[in-house]
Design an enzyme around this catalytic site. Structure first.
Site, PDB file in Angstrom:
ATOM      1  N   GLY A   1       1.767   1.970   3.670  1.00  0.00           N
ATOM      2  CA  GLY A   1       2.865   1.154   4.179  1.00  0.00           C
ATOM      3  C   GLY A   1       4.193   1.577   3.565  1.00  0.00           C
TER       4      GLY A   1
ATOM      5  N   CYS B   1      -1.381  -4.898  -9.218  1.00  0.00           N
ATOM      6  CA  CYS B   1      -1.005  -3.486  -9.134  1.00  0.00           C
ATOM      7  C   CYS B   1      -1.205  -2.802 -10.482  1.00  0.00           C
ATOM      8  CB  CYS B   1       0.433  -3.353  -8.668  1.00  0.00           C
ATOM      9  SG  CYS B   1       1.518  -4.543  -9.437  1.00  0.00           S
TER      10      CYS B   1
ATOM     11  N   GLU C   1      -6.499   4.366  -5.752  1.00  0.00           N
ATOM     12  CA  GLU C   1      -6.567   2.948  -6.103  1.00  0.00           C
ATOM     13  C   GLU C   1      -7.576   2.239  -5.199  1.00  0.00           C
ATOM     14  OE1 GLU C   1      -3.132   0.633  -4.876  1.00  0.00           O
ATOM     15  OE2 GLU C   1      -3.427  -0.824  -6.474  1.00  0.00           O
TER      16      GLU C   1
ATOM     17  N   SER D   1       0.823  -1.215   0.000  1.00  0.00           N
ATOM     18  CA  SER D   1       0.000   0.000   0.000  1.00  0.00           C
ATOM     19  C   SER D   1       0.857   1.266   0.000  1.00  0.00           C
ATOM     20  CB  SER D   1      -0.889   0.006   1.236  1.00  0.00           C
ATOM     21  OG  SER D   1      -0.086   0.050   2.391  1.00  0.00           O
ATOM     22  N   ARG D   2       0.241   2.360  -0.404  1.00  0.00           N
ATOM     23  CA  ARG D   2       0.935   3.647  -0.370  1.00  0.00           C
ATOM     24  C   ARG D   2       1.265   4.016   1.083  1.00  0.00           C
ATOM     25  NH1 ARG D   2      -1.096   9.329  -3.031  1.00  0.00           N
ATOM     26  NH2 ARG D   2      -2.025   7.903  -4.513  1.00  0.00           N
TER      27      ARG D   2
ATOM     28  N   GLU E   1       7.004  -0.186  -4.322  1.00  0.00           N
ATOM     29  CA  GLU E   1       6.024  -0.156  -5.393  1.00  0.00           C
ATOM     30  C   GLU E   1       4.688  -0.077  -4.683  1.00  0.00           C
ATOM     31  OE1 GLU E   1       6.006  -3.711  -7.854  1.00  0.00           O
ATOM     32  OE2 GLU E   1       3.938  -3.120  -8.202  1.00  0.00           O
TER      33      GLU E   1
HETATM   34  P1  NAP Z   1       0.367  -3.337   3.032  1.00  0.00           P
HETATM   35  O1  NAP Z   1      -0.654  -3.174   4.079  1.00  0.00           O
HETATM   36  O2  NAP Z   1       1.102  -2.126   2.617  1.00  0.00           O
HETATM   37  O3  NAP Z   1       1.393  -4.444   3.559  1.00  0.00           O
HETATM   38  C1  NAP Z   1       2.547  -4.875   2.833  1.00  0.00           C
HETATM   39  C2  NAP Z   1       3.568  -5.423   3.807  1.00  0.00           C
HETATM   40  O4  NAP Z   1       4.173  -4.346   4.530  1.00  0.00           O
HETATM   41  C3  NAP Z   1       2.967  -6.339   4.872  1.00  0.00           C
HETATM   42  O5  NAP Z   1       3.914  -7.303   5.216  1.00  0.00           O
HETATM   43  C4  NAP Z   1       2.720  -5.422   6.029  1.00  0.00           C
HETATM   44  O6  NAP Z   1       2.738  -6.077   7.270  1.00  0.00           O
HETATM   45  C5  NAP Z   1       3.883  -4.451   5.916  1.00  0.00           C
HETATM   46  N1  NAP Z   1       3.546  -3.101   6.359  1.00  0.00           N
HETATM   47  C6  NAP Z   1       2.485  -2.353   5.986  1.00  0.00           C
HETATM   48  N2  NAP Z   1       2.521  -1.143   6.580  1.00  0.00           N
HETATM   49  C7  NAP Z   1       3.633  -1.131   7.339  1.00  0.00           C
HETATM   50  C8  NAP Z   1       4.212  -0.166   8.207  1.00  0.00           C
HETATM   51  N3  NAP Z   1       3.654   1.014   8.418  1.00  0.00           N
HETATM   52  N4  NAP Z   1       5.354  -0.492   8.833  1.00  0.00           N
HETATM   53  C9  NAP Z   1       5.932  -1.708   8.632  1.00  0.00           C
HETATM   54  N5  NAP Z   1       5.418  -2.661   7.846  1.00  0.00           N
HETATM   55  C10 NAP Z   1       4.294  -2.378   7.191  1.00  0.00           C
HETATM   56  O7  NAP Z   1      -0.225  -3.978   1.741  1.00  0.00           O
HETATM   57  P2  NAP Z   1      -1.112  -5.301   1.547  1.00  0.00           P
HETATM   58  O8  NAP Z   1      -1.600  -5.845   2.842  1.00  0.00           O
HETATM   59  O9  NAP Z   1      -0.326  -6.201   0.714  1.00  0.00           O
HETATM   60  O10 NAP Z   1      -2.312  -4.793   0.697  1.00  0.00           O
HETATM   61  C11 NAP Z   1      -3.070  -3.709   1.132  1.00  0.00           C
HETATM   62  C12 NAP Z   1      -3.130  -2.661   0.061  1.00  0.00           C
HETATM   63  O11 NAP Z   1      -1.883  -2.487  -0.601  1.00  0.00           O
HETATM   64  C13 NAP Z   1      -4.081  -3.006  -1.032  1.00  0.00           C
HETATM   65  O12 NAP Z   1      -5.377  -2.657  -0.684  1.00  0.00           O
HETATM   66  C14 NAP Z   1      -3.523  -2.229  -2.197  1.00  0.00           C
HETATM   67  O13 NAP Z   1      -4.041  -0.947  -2.221  1.00  0.00           O
HETATM   68  C15 NAP Z   1      -2.062  -2.134  -1.959  1.00  0.00           C
HETATM   69  N6  NAP Z   1      -1.247  -3.025  -2.788  1.00  0.00           N
HETATM   70  C16 NAP Z   1      -0.645  -2.483  -3.855  1.00  0.00           C
HETATM   71  C17 NAP Z   1       0.177  -3.262  -4.623  1.00  0.00           C
HETATM   72  C18 NAP Z   1       0.898  -2.652  -5.776  1.00  0.00           C
HETATM   73  O14 NAP Z   1       1.738  -3.317  -6.342  1.00  0.00           O
HETATM   74  N7  NAP Z   1       0.644  -1.429  -6.147  1.00  0.00           N
HETATM   75  C19 NAP Z   1       0.374  -4.605  -4.328  1.00  0.00           C
HETATM   76  C20 NAP Z   1      -0.242  -5.132  -3.213  1.00  0.00           C
HETATM   77  C21 NAP Z   1      -1.041  -4.316  -2.447  1.00  0.00           C
HETATM   78  P3  NAP Z   1       1.605  -7.145   7.662  1.00  0.00           P
HETATM   79  O15 NAP Z   1       1.953  -8.402   6.914  1.00  0.00           O
HETATM   80  O16 NAP Z   1       1.757  -7.298   9.133  1.00  0.00           O
HETATM   81  O17 NAP Z   1       0.292  -6.571   7.252  1.00  0.00           O
END
Ligand code: NAP
Length: 524
Positions: free
Chosen positions: A247, A304, A392, A244-245, A267
């Site tokens: 994260g 993505c 998104e 996510s953006r 990304e």
């Molecule tokens: P995410 O919430 O950003 O998590 C990705 C990874 O990073 C996970 O392992 C997460 O931990 C970790 N993380 C997230 N925020 C963090 C922070 N503040 N500090 C440290 N670690 C952090 O993404 P997601 O769960 O895969 O998907 C959620 C959203 O991401 C989707 O709704 C979508 O919008 C976006 N996404 C975008 C793409 C792309 O390529 N553009 C791909 C996948 C997802 P945990 O495992 O503990 O949650």
């Protein structure tokens, strides 16, 4: 024999402790937990993994490329040797079909082998040699040579939507290991079993190839603290992230606030604008509807590169009505996590309040993390006046925007944020008439697609899977294709070094027979 999952981290050649803090994967079809429990790594284990990586850094970074190539191939072989157990676990943890993972495994192993081939060939180091001119006037010219060297230990965050190709042994890990960097992986909570299986395959390759143990560790954790501690650790020199953006931005900020800031290759979010130009709409609107539907709903819309904004000419009633019928006929399906499901549903409700024309399936008896596909419709003016519509929504939904004027499309294109891709459907006449649109899009994206759809990313040397912020944190980089190796390397220059003290790639004899720029000339 099937591998038994232990649910503990991998710290070099050892297993992590069975800490009290645990979590489990979920079956998205039912929403039920899956065994076994996974133990969150302790902070001391982050430190242990990072210290091992630091210890391994010099030995691994100085191995000849061919040794690292052998290691990457051994990882690919070991991932394949996991057989059906890997496919079945990935399918269980994601509710995506087995066939998807047979394909994703082939891509993952293919990526590892493409990097192995790159290392064997050797020219990727971008070696340049400028010989000394001792008698140059007014001052002598020194002997100056440079090439890419490993940046140092990398932290890699797994992607929820690519449990194989962008996770433990995925593109970030493959490119960092290829560059000569030890890797510490932060497993994604959505597919911990898949992560452990692949982690064990990598560890086996470390042993088989007699690599220093610190070049690979895998950390499990239920919260964000462990991943953040990893990014803060002084031994870590670069970060790869897909998600996510929010994260990605959090990790970018942590990395920038370190006493020694480090690059984060994140990304993040992209709505992949798709423009259907008037003549293409007239000539092949029906075929475009079918392709668009497959692209929006493939992988339950969790790519993505999913087209999230689709610009159509004002008079596209048939196209819109056909697309909406196809969406209405699409079954609900489970998203990857309960969090992604909640975000999808909230964003859909929000969008329904923003645009005047909403078409969503209304099936109510949904199980697990299932959601209804949806499609929204609005006008160019409404779109330009509602910045939220650029956001998104991860999942099977898209927004159709009717636009009547060329100028309106240019204004929209100029207003877009950075994107991974933009697609244009157009005939030769359309392309002539809209050449200015394409020039604007080129400034916004990493990849421009003509008469095709943005989902489906070919893994090949010329691929660019990147784009200006917020698509990625660094629009000069790509996460797919062999150029991804550059994210984990940096140029080092050697001035006035004798031949035997230079890396082999920079010696005059060019025993490795690689392409180099020597005194301004590109040659072998
Ligand atoms: P995410 O919430 O950003 O998590 C990705 C990874 O990073 C996970 O392992 C997460 O931990 C970790 N993380 C997230 N925020 C963090 C922070 N503040 N500090 C440290 N670690 C952090 O993404 P997601 O769960 O895969 O998907 C959620 C959203 O991401 C989707 O709704 C979508 O919008 C976006 N996404 C975008 C793409 C792309 O390529 N553009 C791909 C996948 C997802 P945990 O495992 O503990 O949650």
């Amino acid at each position: 024999m099937a591998t038994t999952l232990t649910g503990t981290s991998i710290i070099g050649s050892s297993r992590g402790s069975k800490t009290a803090e645990t979590f489990r994967g979920f079956d998205p079809t039912t929403g039920n937990e899956i065994e076994p429990a996974f133990h969150s790594a302790a902070f001391e284990e982050v430190d242990a993994a990072a210290s091992l990586a630091e210890e391994a850094r010099l030995e691994y970074g100085n191995l000849v490329c061919k040794e690292r190539a052998k290691f990457l191939r051994a990882i690919a072989d070991n991932v394949e040797a996991l057989g059906d157990a890997l496919i079945e676990r990935a399918s269980l943890e994601t509710s995506l079909p087995n066939a998807r993972f047979v394909g994703e495994r082939a891509r993952t192993c293919g990526q590892l082998r493409i990097f192995a081939d790159l290392l064997d060939e050797g020219s990727w180091v971008d070696a340049r040699i400028d010989h000394a001119i001792p008698d140059r006037e007014p001052i002598p010219k020194p002997d100056v040579r440079s090439m890419l060297r490993p940046i140092g230990p990398a932290a890699v965050f797994c992607a929820s939507n690519f449990p194989l190709a962008y996770s433990v042994a995925g593109g970030d890990t493959a490119s960092a290991l290829a560059a000569g960097c030890p890797v510490i992986v932060n497993a994604h909570t959505a597919h911990p079993g898949t992560a452990e299986l692949v982690g064990l395959a990598v560890s086996k390759a470390v042993k088989e190839c007699e690599m220093p143990e610190g070049i690979f560790s895998l950390l499990f954790s239920s919260g964000y603290e462990i991943g953040q501690a990893l990014v803060r650790h002084p031994a870590i020199k670069a970060v790869g992230f897909t998600g996510s953006r929010k994260g990605g931005r959090a990790l970018m900020d942590i990395a920038a606030a370190r006493p020694e800031p480090i690059p984060v290759y994140a990304e993040m979010s992209s709505v992949n604008p798709t423009f259907i130009l008037p003549n293409a709409m007239k000539e092949r609107g029906d075929a475009i509807v079918a392709g668009l539907h497959a692209s929006v709903t493939g992988g339950v819309g969790q790519f993505c590169t999913k087209p999230g904004l689709v610009f159509v000419p004002g008079e596209s009633d048939t196209f819109i009505s056909n697309f909406r019928s196809q969406i209405a006929a699409t079954n609900p399906a489970p998203l990857l996590t309960g969090g992604i499901q909640k975000t999808y549903n909230t964003a859909n409700s929000h969008r329904a309040g923003e645009v005047t024309n909403t078409i969503a399936n209304e099936e109510t008896n949904l199980h697990g993390f299932s959601v209804n596909p949806s499609v929204f419709e609005t006008t160019a003016i409404e779109f330009l006046n509602t910045p939220d519509l650029n956001e998104e929504i991860f999942g099977p939904t898209t927004l159709l925007i009717r636009s009547n004027h060329h100028e309106e499309l240019l204004k929209i294109a100029l207003s877009l944020e950075g994107q991974l891709t933009a697609s244009v459907h157009g005939t030769e006449d359309d392309l002539r008439e809209y050449a200015d649109l394409i020039k604007i899009l080129e400034t916004k994206v990493g990849r421009l697609i003509l008469n095709g759809f943005s989902t489906g990313v070919e893994v090949c040397p010329s691929m660019v899977h990147g784009g200006p912020y917020p698509a990625t944190s660094d629009g000069r980089s790509t996460a797919v294709g062999t150029r991804a190796i550059r994210r984990f390397s940096r140029f080092v220059c050697y001035q006035n070094f004798p031949q035997n003290a230079l890396p082999e790639e920079l010696r005059d004899d060019n025993a490795l027979n690689i392409w180099r720029i020597v005194d301004g000339e590109f040659k072998r």
